[in-house]
Design a protein around this motif. Structure first.
Motif, PDB file in Angstrom:
ATOM      1  N   VAL A 105      44.777  37.766  24.060  1.00 43.85           N
ATOM      2  CA  VAL A 105      45.868  38.223  25.223  1.00 43.85           C
ATOM      3  C   VAL A 105      45.590  39.079  26.244  1.00 43.85           C
ATOM      4  O   VAL A 105      45.845  38.896  27.167  1.00 43.85           O
ATOM      5  CB  VAL A 105      47.042  38.891  24.325  1.00 43.85           C
ATOM      6  N   ALA A 106      44.686  39.974  25.840  1.00 44.58           N
ATOM      7  CA  ALA A 106      44.003  40.795  27.007  1.00 44.58           C
ATOM      8  C   ALA A 106      43.160  40.087  27.680  1.00 44.58           C
ATOM      9  O   ALA A 106      43.255  40.125  29.162  1.00 44.58           O
ATOM     10  CB  ALA A 106      43.280  41.840  26.400  1.00 44.58           C
ATOM     11  N   ASP A 107      42.342  39.087  27.343  1.00 42.99           N
ATOM     12  CA  ASP A 107      41.343  38.432  28.093  1.00 42.99           C
ATOM     13  C   ASP A 107      42.166  37.529  29.211  1.00 42.99           C
ATOM     14  O   ASP A 107      41.678  37.277  30.287  1.00 42.99           O
ATOM     15  CB  ASP A 107      40.540  37.374  27.157  1.00 42.99           C
ATOM     16  N   ARG A 108      43.308  37.025  28.761  1.00 40.48           N
ATOM     17  CA  ARG A 108      44.264  36.339  29.840  1.00 40.48           C
ATOM     18  C   ARG A 108      44.445  36.940  30.954  1.00 40.48           C
ATOM     19  O   ARG A 108      44.693  36.485  31.990  1.00 40.48           O
ATOM     20  CB  ARG A 108      45.424  35.717  29.147  1.00 40.48           C
ATOM     21  N   ILE A 109      44.534  38.417  30.816  1.00 38.75           N
ATOM     22  CA  ILE A 109      44.959  39.175  31.976  1.00 38.75           C
ATOM     23  C   ILE A 109      43.610  39.589  32.865  1.00 38.75           C
ATOM     24  O   ILE A 109      43.788  39.313  33.992  1.00 38.75           O
ATOM     25  CB  ILE A 109      45.296  40.640  31.349  1.00 38.75           C
ATOM     26  N   LEU A 110      42.684  39.598  32.214  1.00 39.16           N
ATOM     27  CA  LEU A 110      41.256  39.281  32.991  1.00 39.16           C
ATOM     28  C   LEU A 110      41.292  38.185  33.990  1.00 39.16           C
ATOM     29  O   LEU A 110      40.653  38.202  35.000  1.00 39.16           O
ATOM     30  CB  LEU A 110      40.096  39.554  32.291  1.00 39.16           C
ATOM     31  N   VAL A 111      41.287  36.937  33.231  1.00 35.36           N
ATOM     32  CA  VAL A 111      41.397  35.796  33.889  1.00 35.36           C
ATOM     33  C   VAL A 111      42.426  35.713  35.010  1.00 35.36           C
ATOM     34  O   VAL A 111      41.995  35.144  36.203  1.00 35.36           O
ATOM     35  CB  VAL A 111      41.866  34.396  32.799  1.00 35.36           C
ATOM     36  N   ALA A 112      43.602  36.113  34.981  1.00 34.28           N
ATOM     37  CA  ALA A 112      44.448  36.188  35.932  1.00 34.28           C
ATOM     38  C   ALA A 112      43.849  37.176  37.008  1.00 34.28           C
ATOM     39  O   ALA A 112      44.129  36.776  38.286  1.00 34.28           O
ATOM     40  CB  ALA A 112      45.878  36.686  35.718  1.00 34.28           C
ATOM     41  N   ALA A 113      43.509  38.289  36.649  1.00 42.16           N
ATOM     42  CA  ALA A 113      42.956  39.304  37.901  1.00 42.16           C
ATOM     43  C   ALA A 113      41.791  38.428  38.755  1.00 42.16           C
ATOM     44  O   ALA A 113      41.697  39.099  39.793  1.00 42.16           O
ATOM     45  CB  ALA A 113      42.386  40.559  37.199  1.00 42.16           C
ATOM     46  N   MET A 114      40.884  37.632  38.026  1.00 39.51           N
ATOM     47  CA  MET A 114      39.784  37.321  38.817  1.00 39.51           C
ATOM     48  C   MET A 114      40.172  35.845  39.435  1.00 39.51           C
ATOM     49  O   MET A 114      39.333  35.408  40.137  1.00 39.51           O
ATOM     50  CB  MET A 114      38.556  37.055  37.724  1.00 39.51           C
ATOM     51  N   ASP A 115      41.279  35.394  39.202  1.00 39.48           N
ATOM     52  CA  ASP A 115      41.673  34.141  39.935  1.00 39.48           C
ATOM     53  C   ASP A 115      41.735  34.375  41.408  1.00 39.48           C
ATOM     54  O   ASP A 115      42.366  35.048  41.927  1.00 39.48           O
ATOM     55  CB  ASP A 115      43.083  33.888  39.400  1.00 39.48           C
ATOM     56  N   THR A 158      34.778  47.631  44.006  1.00 39.26           N
ATOM     57  CA  THR A 158      36.088  48.083  44.207  1.00 39.26           C
ATOM     58  C   THR A 158      37.194  47.085  44.401  1.00 39.26           C
ATOM     59  O   THR A 158      38.041  47.413  43.587  1.00 39.26           O
ATOM     60  CB  THR A 158      36.165  48.874  45.583  1.00 39.26           C
ATOM     61  N   ALA A 159      36.939  45.991  44.896  1.00 46.63           N
ATOM     62  CA  ALA A 159      37.862  44.983  44.707  1.00 46.63           C
ATOM     63  C   ALA A 159      38.136  44.405  43.465  1.00 46.63           C
ATOM     64  O   ALA A 159      39.435  44.038  43.084  1.00 46.63           O
ATOM     65  CB  ALA A 159      37.375  43.586  45.655  1.00 46.63           C
ATOM     66  N   VAL A 160      37.055  44.274  42.457  1.00 45.87           N
ATOM     67  CA  VAL A 160      37.348  43.765  41.282  1.00 45.87           C
ATOM     68  C   VAL A 160      38.212  44.931  40.307  1.00 45.87           C
ATOM     69  O   VAL A 160      39.157  44.668  39.777  1.00 45.87           O
ATOM     70  CB  VAL A 160      35.857  43.702  40.307  1.00 45.87           C
ATOM     71  N   ALA A 161      37.978  46.277  40.758  1.00 44.96           N
ATOM     72  CA  ALA A 161      38.600  47.186  40.241  1.00 44.96           C
ATOM     73  C   ALA A 161      40.117  47.384  40.345  1.00 44.96           C
ATOM     74  O   ALA A 161      41.141  47.218  39.410  1.00 44.96           O
ATOM     75  CB  ALA A 161      38.021  48.554  40.358  1.00 44.96           C
ATOM     76  N   LEU A 162      40.449  46.974  41.619  1.00 49.16           N
ATOM     77  CA  LEU A 162      41.970  46.999  42.293  1.00 49.16           C
ATOM     78  C   LEU A 162      42.567  45.848  41.518  1.00 49.16           C
ATOM     79  O   LEU A 162      43.756  45.860  41.322  1.00 49.16           O
ATOM     80  CB  LEU A 162      41.730  47.120  43.688  1.00 49.16           C
ATOM     81  N   ARG A 163      41.950  44.851  41.544  1.00 48.08           N
ATOM     82  CA  ARG A 163      42.403  43.428  40.717  1.00 48.08           C
ATOM     83  C   ARG A 163      42.900  43.901  39.455  1.00 48.08           C
ATOM     84  O   ARG A 163      44.072  43.375  38.925  1.00 48.08           O
ATOM     85  CB  ARG A 163      41.543  42.257  41.083  1.00 48.08           C
ATOM     86  N   LEU A 164      41.919  44.271  38.639  1.00 46.25           N
ATOM     87  CA  LEU A 164      42.212  44.571  37.204  1.00 46.25           C
ATOM     88  C   LEU A 164      43.562  45.591  37.313  1.00 46.25           C
ATOM     89  O   LEU A 164      44.233  45.387  36.505  1.00 46.25           O
ATOM     90  CB  LEU A 164      41.029  45.250  36.607  1.00 46.25           C
ATOM     91  N   ARG A 165      43.391  46.666  38.034  1.00 42.07           N
ATOM     92  CA  ARG A 165      44.497  47.792  37.896  1.00 42.07           C
ATOM     93  C   ARG A 165      45.882  46.953  38.308  1.00 42.07           C
ATOM     94  O   ARG A 165      46.789  47.136  37.841  1.00 42.07           O
ATOM     95  CB  ARG A 165      44.221  48.627  38.964  1.00 42.07           C
TER      96      ARG A 165
END
Length: 217
Positions: A58-68, A81-88
């Motif tokens: 379930v958590a990994d799907r959030i990461l997939v969505a963040a990096m889409d 910074t861009a990756v961090a803001l996407r995760l946030r």
């Protein structure tokens, strides 16, 4: 008599994510999820070996969505910074899952996308390869802690927020200057923990990246 419906892995994860919006990881169980789906636990164990594996998915799907749609742009600091803001932003939409990510981590596709980009950005900084794994670990621990803390604060109700603010005002503005001299001195400037979290996130991350930059050969 017709058999029970067979749920796909994605449908199970969709329902688990919805259920986790109203319950935490400790209260969540495969049995509760099965009840919501109208099936039995054994059918879910065909997809996931245990509760932890399901939560990681379930958590990994959030990461997939963040990096889409992510594309590396700028220097190494801008990329991290861009990756961090996407995760946030991604976990900000589903706050309960932020704590699950920090606690259970993930080994899925989303996790690999995040890991690969952060490691690549650190390598682009000029850090020696032998220093990169440790720097990566410290950075991800920091991000997970910041994102989980912010998500936890955002999940409380408006009534709980107001109650907390009132307690903060009483505790700080009413501090005895003889017993708490420093607190009394800064009482009118000290901000509640939930204030300016976006700015705090950016500043803490920038300071950590500056520390990495200062260590470059």
């Amino acid at each position: 008599m017709a058999g029970r419906r067979r749920w796909s892995t994605e449908e199970i994860l969709d329902t688990a994510a919805e259920l986790l919006q109203t319950t935490d990881a400790e209260s969540f169980s495969v049995r509760k999820l099965a009840a919501v789906l109208g099936t039995d636990s054994s059918s879910l164990y065909r997809h996931f070996r245990n509760k932890t594996e399901l939560l990681r998915a379930v958590a990994d799907r959030i990461l997939v969505a963040a990096m889409d749609g992510y594309r590396p742009e700028g220097d190494w600091r801008q990329r991290i910074t861009a990756v961090a803001l996407r995760l946030r932003a991604a976990f900000g939409q589903q706050p309960p899952l932020a704590a699950i990510w920090g606690r259970y981590a993930s080994g899925g596709a989303g996790s690999r996308l995040v890991m690969d980009e952060v490691l690549a950005a650190l390598r682009a900084s000029g850090l020696p390869d032998e220093q990169i794994p440790v720097r990566y670990h410290r950075l991800v621990v920091l991000l997970a802690a910041l994102i989980a803390a912010e998500a936890g604060a955002s999940s409380i109700t408006p009534e709980e927020t107001e109650q907390g603010l009132e307690q903060f005002r009483v505790a700080v503005l009413g501090a005895d200057p003889e017993r708490f001299p420093a607190l009394a001195h800064f009482a009118r400037e000290v901000r509640p923990l939930g204030a300016d979290r976006e700015a705090a996130f950016a500043e803490i991350l920038a300071a950590h990246l500056a520390q990495i930059e200062a260590s470059l050969p």
